[in-house]
Scaffold this active site. Structure first.
Site, PDB file in Angstrom:
ATOM      1  CB  CYS A  95      -0.964  -0.065   1.184  1.00  0.00           C
ATOM      2  SG  CYS A  95      -2.435   0.932   0.959  1.00  0.00           S
ATOM      3  NE  ARG A 130      -9.170   5.158   3.002  1.00  0.00           N
ATOM      4  CZ  ARG A 130      -7.952   5.667   2.967  1.00  0.00           C
ATOM      5  NH1 ARG A 130      -7.764   6.954   2.809  1.00  0.00           N
ATOM      6  NH2 ARG A 130      -6.897   4.886   3.097  1.00  0.00           N
ATOM      7  CG  HIS A 194      -3.315  -3.208   4.546  1.00  0.00           C
ATOM      8  ND1 HIS A 194      -2.095  -2.706   4.908  1.00  0.00           N
ATOM      9  CD2 HIS A 194      -3.916  -2.259   3.811  1.00  0.00           C
ATOM     10  CE1 HIS A 194      -1.971  -1.487   4.403  1.00  0.00           C
ATOM     11  NE2 HIS A 194      -3.055  -1.193   3.725  1.00  0.00           N
TER      12      HIS A 194
HETATM   13  N1  GLN Z   1      -2.313   6.608   2.482  1.00  0.00           N
HETATM   14  C1  GLN Z   1      -2.378   5.767   1.326  1.00  0.00           C
HETATM   15  C2  GLN Z   1      -3.737   5.770   0.665  1.00  0.00           C
HETATM   16  O1  GLN Z   1      -4.697   6.123   1.287  1.00  0.00           O
HETATM   17  C3  GLN Z   1      -1.947   4.363   1.697  1.00  0.00           C
HETATM   18  C4  GLN Z   1      -2.920   3.698   2.633  1.00  0.00           C
HETATM   19  C5  GLN Z   1      -2.420   2.436   3.251  1.00  0.00           C
HETATM   20  O2  GLN Z   1      -1.228   2.125   3.295  1.00  0.00           O
HETATM   21  N2  GLN Z   1      -3.357   1.691   3.779  1.00  0.00           N
HETATM   22  O3  GLN Z   1      -3.850   5.418  -0.492  1.00  0.00           O
END
Ligand code: GLN
EC number: 6.3.5.13
Length: 234
Positions: A95, A130, A194
Protein backbone atom coordinates in the site's frame (compact mmCIF):
# COMPACT_ATOMS: atom_id res chain seq x y z
CA UNK A 1 20.35 -23.82 10.28
CA UNK A 2 21.77 -24.32 6.82
CA UNK A 3 21.11 -20.79 5.60
CA UNK A 4 20.62 -17.29 6.93
CA UNK A 5 18.70 -14.33 5.55
CA UNK A 6 18.46 -10.78 6.83
CA UNK A 7 15.33 -8.65 6.48
CA UNK A 8 15.25 -4.86 6.46
CA UNK A 9 11.92 -3.70 7.89
CA UNK A 10 11.93 -0.36 6.14
CA UNK A 11 10.33 2.39 8.26
CA UNK A 12 8.86 -0.43 10.35
CA UNK A 13 8.17 2.00 13.21
CA UNK A 14 6.05 4.27 10.98
CA UNK A 15 4.57 2.02 8.30
CA UNK A 16 2.64 -0.82 9.91
CA UNK A 17 -1.01 -0.38 9.03
CA UNK A 18 -3.35 -3.25 9.91
CA UNK A 19 -0.54 -5.36 11.34
CA UNK A 20 1.70 -5.42 8.27
CA UNK A 21 4.43 -6.40 10.76
CA UNK A 22 2.85 -9.86 10.65
CA UNK A 23 4.48 -10.35 7.25
CA UNK A 24 7.86 -10.56 8.95
CA UNK A 25 6.55 -13.08 11.48
CA UNK A 26 5.28 -15.26 8.62
CA UNK A 27 8.63 -15.02 6.82
CA UNK A 28 10.39 -16.08 10.04
CA UNK A 29 8.01 -18.98 10.58
CA UNK A 30 8.28 -20.33 7.05
CA UNK A 31 12.02 -19.67 6.90
CA UNK A 32 12.59 -21.90 9.95
CA UNK A 33 10.84 -24.78 8.18
CA UNK A 34 13.09 -24.20 5.17
CA UNK A 35 16.24 -24.40 7.29
CA UNK A 36 16.79 -20.65 7.23
CA UNK A 37 17.69 -18.49 10.19
CA UNK A 38 15.91 -15.22 9.37
CA UNK A 39 16.60 -12.06 11.34
CA UNK A 40 15.19 -8.56 10.86
CA UNK A 41 16.09 -4.99 11.65
CA UNK A 42 14.14 -1.75 11.35
CA UNK A 43 15.77 0.90 9.17
CA UNK A 44 13.96 4.21 9.58
CA UNK A 45 14.35 7.99 9.38
CA UNK A 46 17.90 9.32 9.13
CA UNK A 47 19.36 5.83 8.94
CA UNK A 48 21.35 4.49 6.06
CA UNK A 49 20.04 1.54 4.04
CA UNK A 50 23.04 -0.60 3.15
CA UNK A 51 22.01 -2.95 0.32
CA UNK A 52 24.88 -5.31 1.11
CA UNK A 53 23.52 -6.01 4.60
CA UNK A 54 20.10 -7.30 3.53
CA UNK A 55 18.46 -10.01 1.44
CA UNK A 56 14.82 -8.91 1.79
CA UNK A 57 13.14 -5.54 2.34
CA UNK A 58 9.64 -5.35 3.83
CA UNK A 59 7.96 -1.95 3.47
CA UNK A 60 4.48 -1.72 5.05
CA UNK A 61 1.51 0.55 4.49
CA UNK A 62 0.76 3.80 6.24
CA UNK A 63 -1.30 6.93 6.43
CA UNK A 64 -0.70 10.09 4.40
CA UNK A 65 0.93 11.88 7.35
CA UNK A 66 3.62 9.22 7.82
CA UNK A 67 4.05 8.99 4.05
CA UNK A 68 4.71 12.73 3.82
CA UNK A 69 7.62 12.37 6.27
CA UNK A 70 8.99 9.28 4.58
CA UNK A 71 8.66 10.78 1.11
CA UNK A 72 11.44 13.22 2.05
CA UNK A 73 13.65 10.79 3.97
CA UNK A 74 13.50 8.01 1.40
CA UNK A 75 15.11 10.26 -1.24
CA UNK A 76 18.38 9.75 0.71
CA UNK A 77 17.94 5.99 0.35
CA UNK A 78 16.82 6.14 -3.28
CA UNK A 79 20.11 5.10 -4.84
CA UNK A 80 20.75 2.25 -2.41
CA UNK A 81 17.20 0.89 -2.68
CA UNK A 82 17.22 1.14 -6.47
CA UNK A 83 20.51 -0.71 -6.75
CA UNK A 84 19.23 -3.41 -4.32
CA UNK A 85 16.15 -3.88 -6.52
CA UNK A 86 18.08 -3.84 -9.80
CA UNK A 87 20.49 -6.40 -8.35
CA UNK A 88 17.61 -8.82 -7.72
CA UNK A 89 17.02 -8.11 -4.03
CA UNK A 90 13.65 -9.29 -2.73
CA UNK A 91 11.07 -6.72 -1.65
CA UNK A 92 7.54 -6.92 -0.28
CA UNK A 93 5.86 -3.51 -0.39
CA UNK A 94 2.33 -2.86 0.84
CA UNK A 95 0.00 0.00 0.00
CA UNK A 96 1.77 3.20 1.16
CA UNK A 97 5.16 1.48 0.73
CA UNK A 98 4.14 0.31 -2.73
CA UNK A 99 3.13 3.86 -3.64
CA UNK A 100 6.48 5.32 -2.52
CA UNK A 101 8.53 2.87 -4.59
CA UNK A 102 6.90 4.45 -7.65
CA UNK A 103 7.23 7.97 -9.02
CA UNK A 104 4.73 9.79 -6.82
CA UNK A 105 1.60 9.57 -4.69
CA UNK A 106 -1.08 12.27 -4.57
CA UNK A 107 -2.45 12.36 -1.02
CA UNK A 108 -6.09 12.83 -0.02
CA UNK A 109 -5.53 16.60 0.40
CA UNK A 110 -3.95 16.89 -3.07
CA UNK A 111 -0.34 17.10 -1.89
CA UNK A 112 2.13 15.41 -4.25
CA UNK A 113 4.49 13.12 -2.34
CA UNK A 114 7.51 12.04 -4.32
CA UNK A 115 8.46 8.38 -4.40
CA UNK A 116 11.83 7.07 -5.53
CA UNK A 117 10.81 5.89 -9.00
CA UNK A 118 12.56 2.55 -8.52
CA UNK A 119 9.48 1.08 -10.15
CA UNK A 120 7.68 2.81 -12.99
CA UNK A 121 4.17 3.21 -11.49
CA UNK A 122 2.51 6.38 -10.23
CA UNK A 123 -0.43 6.93 -7.89
CA UNK A 124 -3.13 9.53 -8.38
CA UNK A 125 -5.89 10.64 -6.08
CA UNK A 126 -9.52 9.56 -6.01
CA UNK A 127 -12.09 12.26 -5.56
CA UNK A 128 -13.39 11.97 -1.96
CA UNK A 129 -13.40 8.20 -2.09
CA UNK A 130 -11.49 5.17 -0.79
CA UNK A 131 -11.44 1.58 -1.92
CA UNK A 132 -12.19 -0.50 1.18
CA UNK A 133 -12.99 -4.19 1.35
CA UNK A 134 -12.01 -7.73 0.49
CA UNK A 135 -10.15 -8.50 -2.70
CA UNK A 136 -9.50 -11.72 -4.59
CA UNK A 137 -6.99 -11.84 -7.42
CA UNK A 138 -5.39 -14.46 -9.62
CA UNK A 139 -1.79 -14.44 -10.75
CA UNK A 140 -1.86 -15.09 -14.46
CA UNK A 141 1.50 -16.91 -14.62
CA UNK A 142 1.10 -19.36 -11.74
CA UNK A 143 -2.70 -19.49 -11.56
CA UNK A 144 -2.44 -18.91 -7.79
CA UNK A 145 -5.31 -17.05 -6.17
CA UNK A 146 -4.58 -14.51 -3.46
CA UNK A 147 -7.00 -13.12 -0.87
CA UNK A 148 -6.66 -9.79 0.89
CA UNK A 149 -8.16 -6.63 2.28
CA UNK A 150 -7.65 -3.21 0.71
CA UNK A 151 -8.07 0.28 2.16
CA UNK A 152 -6.62 3.03 0.01
CA UNK A 153 -7.56 6.29 -1.59
CA UNK A 154 -4.64 6.32 -4.04
CA UNK A 155 -5.12 4.78 -7.49
CA UNK A 156 -2.03 3.26 -9.03
CA UNK A 157 -1.18 2.80 -12.70
CA UNK A 158 1.60 0.40 -13.64
CA UNK A 159 4.50 1.35 -15.88
CA UNK A 160 7.34 -0.16 -17.86
CA UNK A 161 8.55 -3.61 -16.85
CA UNK A 162 5.83 -4.11 -14.26
CA UNK A 163 3.28 -6.88 -14.39
CA UNK A 164 0.36 -7.09 -11.98
CA UNK A 165 0.50 -9.37 -8.95
CA UNK A 166 -2.87 -10.57 -10.13
CA UNK A 167 -6.00 -9.92 -12.12
CA UNK A 168 -8.85 -8.68 -9.95
CA UNK A 169 -11.66 -11.20 -9.50
CA UNK A 170 -13.33 -9.36 -6.62
CA UNK A 171 -12.70 -5.89 -5.22
CA UNK A 172 -10.95 -2.89 -6.78
CA UNK A 173 -7.19 -3.46 -6.90
CA UNK A 174 -4.77 -0.85 -8.25
CA UNK A 175 -7.25 1.60 -9.68
CA UNK A 176 -10.70 0.06 -10.14
CA UNK A 177 -10.33 0.45 -13.92
CA UNK A 178 -7.89 -1.95 -15.51
CA UNK A 179 -8.52 -5.02 -13.28
CA UNK A 180 -4.91 -5.14 -12.11
CA UNK A 181 -3.80 -5.55 -8.49
CA UNK A 182 -0.29 -4.93 -7.22
CA UNK A 183 2.91 -5.16 -9.19
CA UNK A 184 5.79 -7.52 -9.77
CA UNK A 185 9.12 -6.20 -10.98
CA UNK A 186 12.21 -8.44 -10.82
CA UNK A 187 12.02 -9.85 -7.24
CA UNK A 188 9.78 -7.06 -5.95
CA UNK A 189 6.20 -7.86 -4.95
CA UNK A 190 3.92 -4.86 -4.42
CA UNK A 191 0.29 -4.97 -3.37
CA UNK A 192 -2.58 -3.12 -1.74
CA UNK A 193 -3.32 -6.15 0.45
CA UNK A 194 -3.10 -5.69 4.17
CA UNK A 195 -4.08 -8.33 6.52
CA UNK A 196 -1.11 -9.18 6.48
CA UNK A 197 -0.77 -10.53 2.96
CA UNK A 198 1.80 -13.24 3.68
CA UNK A 199 -0.29 -14.81 6.47
CA UNK A 200 -3.21 -15.29 4.14
CA UNK A 201 -1.13 -16.15 1.09
CA UNK A 202 1.83 -18.28 2.17
CA UNK A 203 2.74 -19.02 -1.43
CA UNK A 204 3.97 -15.45 -1.83
CA UNK A 205 6.10 -15.78 1.33
CA UNK A 206 7.64 -18.92 -0.16
CA UNK A 207 8.39 -17.19 -3.49
CA UNK A 208 10.06 -14.33 -1.61
CA UNK A 209 12.21 -16.66 0.52
CA UNK A 210 13.23 -18.84 -2.40
CA UNK A 211 14.13 -15.83 -4.54
CA UNK A 212 16.29 -14.51 -1.71
CA UNK A 213 17.95 -17.91 -1.16
CA UNK A 214 18.70 -18.39 -4.87
CA UNK A 215 20.34 -14.97 -4.98
CA UNK A 216 22.42 -15.45 -1.83
CA UNK A 217 23.30 -19.13 -2.38
CA UNK A 218 23.40 -19.53 -6.18
CA UNK A 219 25.16 -22.91 -6.02
CA UNK A 220 23.11 -24.47 -3.22
CA UNK A 221 20.76 -27.40 -3.73
CA UNK A 222 17.51 -25.85 -2.49
CA UNK A 223 15.30 -28.84 -3.27
CA UNK A 224 14.47 -29.46 0.43
CA UNK A 225 13.45 -25.83 0.93
CA UNK A 226 11.40 -25.96 -2.26
CA UNK A 227 9.45 -28.93 -0.87
CA UNK A 228 8.24 -27.16 2.29
CA UNK A 229 4.45 -27.16 2.05
CA UNK A 230 2.44 -23.98 2.27
CA UNK A 231 -1.18 -23.75 3.37
CA UNK A 232 -3.84 -22.90 0.86
CA UNK A 233 -5.25 -19.42 0.87
CA UNK A 234 -8.32 -18.62 2.90
N1 GLN B 1 -2.31 6.61 2.48
C1 GLN B 1 -2.38 5.77 1.33
C2 GLN B 1 -3.74 5.77 0.66
O1 GLN B 1 -4.70 6.12 1.29
C3 GLN B 1 -1.95 4.36 1.70
C4 GLN B 1 -2.92 3.70 2.63
C5 GLN B 1 -2.42 2.44 3.25
O2 GLN B 1 -1.23 2.12 3.29
N2 GLN B 1 -3.36 1.69 3.78
O3 GLN B 1 -3.85 5.42 -0.49
Amino acid sequence: MAYSLRVCHLYGDLMNTYGDLGNILVLKYLARQMGVDLTSEVVSLDQEFDPDQFDIVVFGGGQDFEQSIISKDIQHKKQALTSFIEDGGSVVAICGGYQLLGHYYIGANGEKLMGIGALDHHTDKQKDHRFIGNVVIQNEETGEKYHGFENHQGITFLGKGERPLGKVLEGHGNNGQDHTEGAIYKNVYCTYFHGPILARNNQIAKHVLLNALRRKYPDADLSQAEKVPVGSTF
